[in-house]
Design a protein around this motif. Sequence first.
Motif, PDB file in Angstrom:
ATOM      1  N   LEU A  79       0.811  -1.223   0.000  1.00  0.00           N
ATOM      2  CA  LEU A  79       0.000   0.000   0.000  1.00  0.00           C
ATOM      3  C   LEU A  79       0.845   1.273   0.000  1.00  0.00           C
ATOM      4  O   LEU A  79       0.303   2.365  -0.168  1.00  0.00           O
ATOM      5  N   SER A  80       2.145   1.129   0.103  1.00  0.00           N
ATOM      6  CA  SER A  80       2.984   2.328  -0.035  1.00  0.00           C
ATOM      7  C   SER A  80       2.950   2.828  -1.480  1.00  0.00           C
ATOM      8  O   SER A  80       3.388   3.942  -1.770  1.00  0.00           O
ATOM      9  N   GLY A  81       2.362   2.030  -2.385  1.00  0.00           N
ATOM     10  CA  GLY A  81       2.182   2.470  -3.770  1.00  0.00           C
ATOM     11  C   GLY A  81       0.786   3.003  -4.034  1.00  0.00           C
ATOM     12  O   GLY A  81       0.406   3.220  -5.195  1.00  0.00           O
ATOM     13  N   ASN A  82       0.009   3.212  -2.981  1.00  0.00           N
ATOM     14  CA  ASN A  82      -1.379   3.660  -3.154  1.00  0.00           C
ATOM     15  C   ASN A  82      -1.552   5.035  -2.488  1.00  0.00           C
ATOM     16  O   ASN A  82      -1.313   5.193  -1.281  1.00  0.00           O
ATOM     17  N   GLY A  83      -1.970   6.009  -3.277  1.00  0.00           N
ATOM     18  CA  GLY A  83      -2.071   7.391  -2.793  1.00  0.00           C
ATOM     19  C   GLY A  83      -2.976   7.531  -1.574  1.00  0.00           C
ATOM     20  O   GLY A  83      -2.634   8.191  -0.594  1.00  0.00           O
ATOM     21  N   LYS A  84      -4.157   6.885  -1.620  1.00  0.00           N
ATOM     22  CA  LYS A  84      -5.112   7.053  -0.520  1.00  0.00           C
ATOM     23  C   LYS A  84      -4.560   6.448   0.771  1.00  0.00           C
ATOM     24  O   LYS A  84      -4.756   7.015   1.857  1.00  0.00           O
ATOM     25  N   ALA A  85      -3.860   5.325   0.648  1.00  0.00           N
ATOM     26  CA  ALA A  85      -3.272   4.709   1.849  1.00  0.00           C
ATOM     27  C   ALA A  85      -2.171   5.608   2.402  1.00  0.00           C
ATOM     28  O   ALA A  85      -2.028   5.748   3.627  1.00  0.00           O
ATOM     29  N   LEU A  86      -1.417   6.247   1.518  1.00  0.00           N
ATOM     30  CA  LEU A  86      -0.375   7.171   1.993  1.00  0.00           C
ATOM     31  C   LEU A  86      -1.007   8.319   2.775  1.00  0.00           C
ATOM     32  O   LEU A  86      -0.488   8.756   3.799  1.00  0.00           O
ATOM     33  N   ILE A  87      -2.157   8.795   2.291  1.00  0.00           N
ATOM     34  CA  ILE A  87      -2.849   9.880   2.997  1.00  0.00           C
ATOM     35  C   ILE A  87      -3.342   9.387   4.360  1.00  0.00           C
ATOM     36  O   ILE A  87      -3.202  10.052   5.377  1.00  0.00           O
TER      37      ILE A  87
ATOM     38  N   HIS B 200     -10.664   6.379  -8.255  1.00  0.00           N
ATOM     39  CA  HIS B 200      -9.425   6.984  -7.764  1.00  0.00           C
ATOM     40  C   HIS B 200      -9.749   8.282  -7.020  1.00  0.00           C
ATOM     41  O   HIS B 200     -10.590   9.046  -7.488  1.00  0.00           O
ATOM     42  N   PRO B 201      -9.130   8.608  -5.932  1.00  0.00           N
ATOM     43  CA  PRO B 201      -8.183   7.785  -5.195  1.00  0.00           C
ATOM     44  C   PRO B 201      -8.918   6.952  -4.133  1.00  0.00           C
ATOM     45  O   PRO B 201      -9.636   7.500  -3.306  1.00  0.00           O
ATOM     46  N   THR B 202      -8.729   5.659  -4.140  1.00  0.00           N
ATOM     47  CA  THR B 202      -9.313   4.768  -3.128  1.00  0.00           C
ATOM     48  C   THR B 202      -8.286   3.696  -2.767  1.00  0.00           C
ATOM     49  O   THR B 202      -7.373   3.424  -3.546  1.00  0.00           O
TER      50      THR B 202
END
Length: 466
Positions: free
Chosen positions: A376-384, A440-442
């Motif tokens: 999930l470090s490659g997923n924008g929403k998870a980073l948020i 996106h973003p989800t």
Amino acid sequence: MVKKRLVIVGGGPGGYVAAVRAAQLGADVSLVEKDKVGGTCLNRGCIPTKVILHSAELFQALKSGARSGILADNIRIDWPSVLQRKKSIVSGLVAGVAGLLKANGVKVFQGTASLLNDKTLEIVSNQEKQVVAADGIVLAVGSEPAAVSISGAGLPGVIDSTQALELSNIPRSLLIVGGGVIGLEFAAMYGALGTAVTVVEMQDQVLPGVDQEMAAMLQQELTREGVVFHTRAKIRQIAASTLGLTAEVEAGGKVLSMTAEYILVAVGRKPSIARLGIEAAGIAVNHSGIVVNEQFQTNTAGIYAIGDCNGKTLLAHAASAQGVAAVEHFMGHKPGYFSHIIPACIYTTPEFATVGLTEEQAKQSGRAVKVGKFPLSGNGKALIENSGKGLIKIIAGVQYGEILGVQILGPRATDIIAEAALAIRLEATVEELITTIHAHPTISEAVAEAALAVYDQAVHWPPKDH
Ligand code: FAD
């Protein structure tokens, strides 16, 4: 037409859902409950734990608010208000279940039922004893915490999961015996509330039976939050000490001494079948509970056993689905119950959810499988939401690309797993997940990315040979 008389014993998520479904199908339904409808799940399980977990997570989020640009001082927990909120949510839901049973014409008996024979039950309440006859009986009596038989297990401060939801104060320290689902949820909950938590697990990983890599990642996240773990560790005895309770724990060939204000025993559950009269009806039991076939019939004609008391899958939604399947069978319908597609969720931070086979199980079943993983470090929403902590894993068959299992560690995993359950139920392939456009973003975008990763074609993660 004379209605079929069905008596359901137990008003938990197994029993009350079975009662509503049987009434919809035209049965004359009675439900016997000795305590409160909603059972373990509503009164001392799923719901109260999640109410406290919600407050604990909010507390943590506010404390680390600076990361999101929120500066708040003097954040404290008003524990009596947390417990009061839990009580009011639970009582509202219990009243809701009672209302649903009434609206569906289910007769509710408040009392303890026991079988006199295969067609008759005795119901004992404060005021009276009565005998009720039935054409069919559904046993939905649930389970209760299993105890450990060690010296000191009965000392004050040695508690089970029910008592752990009613503590008058937030403990300074808590030793949890058992690193299964219940143990880890309490570890996450009290850890986030500021308790010094230690977990002792006998097996060599927490969440025994769960995908090793994912269980290890979750353990690492909880460790980062301050929870101390001892795996391959066995509690030997407990004694009272000036600081609370001291446990002797055998770990790695050494004997460790651990002191805590409370010791929570979360070593599993046992079926609540004592004094149910199962012998009077000749019903077979084994070490896990009441023995049933695929239709949830016991060996005694006309008697079904569903939910925790048959020991198959100790989850609320499994109990409900089994209840529906049992009463549909009783009413002459052909139920659809898919025992291999039962999602299982753990409400830690991050959440963990799984459905279908793990990589190990798929390989053990002799299938040729491919695995797609997307961090999930490659997923924008998870980073948020949580700095990108977590992983999605998809296990698929090599020949057809059919999805066999999905594991999700990350924010809202417990909701996102529904997509995976539906995919397996519809026998969807990896291609079908890939070509389902995700918003996106989800976080759910990462499901499609994990599907792409099965073919090493994830967009937001470099290929393996990079
Ligand atoms: P129960 O819910 O145990 O209900 C059985 C009912 O039968 C009880 O109300 C009992 O009083 C009654 N009864 C028993 N004997 C008699 C008798 N002789 N006469 C009359 N009435 C009787 N599952 C999830 O899916 N998600 C979760 O998040 C989750 N969290 C949990 C957290 C904790 C701390 C615990 C302990 C459990 C949790 N579970 C969770 C598991 C879930 O609570 C159970 O799987 C579920 O309640 C089982 O439903 P059931 O209907 O089989 O039994």
